[in-house]
Design a protein around this motif. Structure first.
Motif, short mmCIF file in Angstrom:
data_model
loop_
_atom_site.label_atom_id
_atom_site.label_comp_id
_atom_site.label_asym_id
_atom_site.label_seq_id
_atom_site.Cartn_x
_atom_site.Cartn_y
_atom_site.Cartn_z
N VAL A 178 0.85 -1.19 0.00
CA VAL A 178 0.00 0.00 0.00
C VAL A 178 0.89 1.24 0.00
N ASN A 179 0.82 2.02 -1.05
CA ASN A 179 1.64 3.21 -1.19
C ASN A 179 0.82 4.34 -1.80
N ALA A 180 1.39 5.54 -1.81
CA ALA A 180 0.75 6.70 -2.42
C ALA A 180 1.77 7.48 -3.24
N TYR A 181 1.27 8.21 -4.22
CA TYR A 181 2.12 9.08 -5.04
C TYR A 181 1.74 10.52 -4.76
N CYS A 182 2.74 11.39 -4.71
CA CYS A 182 2.54 12.78 -4.29
C CYS A 182 3.02 13.73 -5.37
N PRO A 183 2.17 14.05 -6.33
CA PRO A 183 2.60 14.98 -7.38
C PRO A 183 2.78 16.40 -6.85
N GLY A 184 3.68 17.12 -7.50
CA GLY A 184 3.70 18.56 -7.37
C GLY A 184 2.74 19.14 -8.40
N PRO A 185 2.89 20.41 -8.75
CA PRO A 185 1.99 21.02 -9.73
C PRO A 185 2.05 20.33 -11.10
N VAL A 186 0.90 19.89 -11.56
CA VAL A 186 0.75 19.31 -12.89
C VAL A 186 -0.35 20.11 -13.60
N GLU A 187 -0.11 20.51 -14.81
CA GLU A 187 -1.04 21.41 -15.51
C GLU A 187 -2.23 20.62 -16.06
N VAL A 251 6.76 13.23 -6.21
CA VAL A 251 7.09 13.34 -7.64
C VAL A 251 6.79 14.79 -8.01
N ASP A 252 7.72 15.68 -7.67
CA ASP A 252 7.41 17.12 -7.81
C ASP A 252 8.55 17.93 -8.39
N GLY A 253 9.46 17.26 -9.11
CA GLY A 253 10.53 18.00 -9.76
C GLY A 253 11.54 18.62 -8.80
N GLY A 254 11.57 18.12 -7.58
CA GLY A 254 12.51 18.66 -6.60
C GLY A 254 12.01 19.90 -5.89
N GLN A 255 10.68 19.97 -5.70
CA GLN A 255 10.13 21.09 -4.95
C GLN A 255 10.35 20.92 -3.45
N TYR A 256 10.08 19.70 -2.96
CA TYR A 256 10.29 19.38 -1.55
C TYR A 256 11.12 18.11 -1.45
#
Length: 258
Positions: A178-187, A251-256
């Motif tokens: 059981v896991n989750a994915y955490c996107p940053g801003p996606v248009e 998964v946010d391009g290195g935001q956090y």
């Protein structure tokens, strides 16, 4: 063929996940609300073009009976359920004093309660099958740092992290990751709502906030796409992630950095 359910599958990240899983060899049950029926069936047709079976199920994930029916219809059509992607989510990007309780309940009902019920019903089916499985939920980098997306959205995504960890502990004995994915801003369409809120609160021109987020908030300074997120989900759904559980993967391009 392995079988997956993807909620919120008619557009944006959910659509990209459904199509990627079909490329990976999954038969896919695609779920979304009735107002998205036309778009949902278009995605179903694309799944079939990729050589896999697609089943479209109109589902409101805030309704318990809908989720139970979604799982039952998937198993009836495909024989089993191996992977559940609880992707459906909404945003009501209001600040503290503008957040109505009606909007709070709507956001929590879909993003937190809906995800919990998806996890629960998928877990029940996977335990019954006795073959393990993968349960994967939509979180956000708003679950790690404050977000301009608003208090209800951020609270719901913090809840997703907690639910994911607890369910991972409970289902580990059954071989279910059981896991989750955490996107940053996606248009996506959701970002358009956030952009409108940012424009209202700051006076920034409509349509300008996404590129600003990419250039000022992401270390890599390159736009995130729904396909970027889908590839991460593809990994989490695969045997390559067999010893990963209880994680919420940024998964946010290195935001956090967590």
């Amino acid at each position: 063929m392995p079988v997956a359910i993807v909620t919120g599958a008619s557009r944006g990240i959910g659509k990209a996940i459904a199509l990627q899983l079909s490329i990976d060899g999954y038969d896919v049950a695609l779920a979304d609300i009735s107002s998205q029926s036309s778009e949902l069936h278009e995605v179903g047709a694309q799944v079939q073009q990729n050589g896999q079976r697609g089943l479209c199920i109109l589902t409101d994930v805030s309704e318990e009976d809908d989720i139970k029916a979604m799982v039952a219809k998937t198993v009836q059509e495909f024989g089993e359920l191996n992977t559940l992607i609880a992707n459906a989510g909404i945003v009501k990007p209001n600040r503290l004093f503008d957040q109505t309780m009606e909007e709070w309940d709507q956001v929590m009902g879909v993003n937190a309660k809906g995800l919990f019920m998806c996890y629960r019903e998928a877990g029940r089916q996977m335990i019954k099958q006795g073959k393990g499985g993968k349960i994967i939920g939509a979180c956000s980098n708003a679950a790690f740092r404050p977000s301009a997306s608003g208090v209800a959205y951020s609270a719901s995504k913090w809840a997703v992290r907690g639910i994911t960890q607890v369910v991972a502990l409970e289902l580990a004995q059954y071989g279910i990751n059981v896991n989750a994915y955490c996107p940053g801003p996606v248009e996506t369409e959701m970002w358009s709502e956030i952009d409108a809120s940012i424009s209202k609160n700051t006076g920034a021109p409509l349509g300008s906030s996404y590129e600003q987020a990419v250039q000022t908030r992401m270390a890599l300074k390159q736009a995130l796409t729904p396909e970027d997120i889908a590839l991460t989900v593809s990994f989490l759904a695969s045997s390559k992630s067999r010893n990963i559980t209880g994680q919420s993967l940024l998964v946010d391009g290195g935001q956090y950095f967590s």
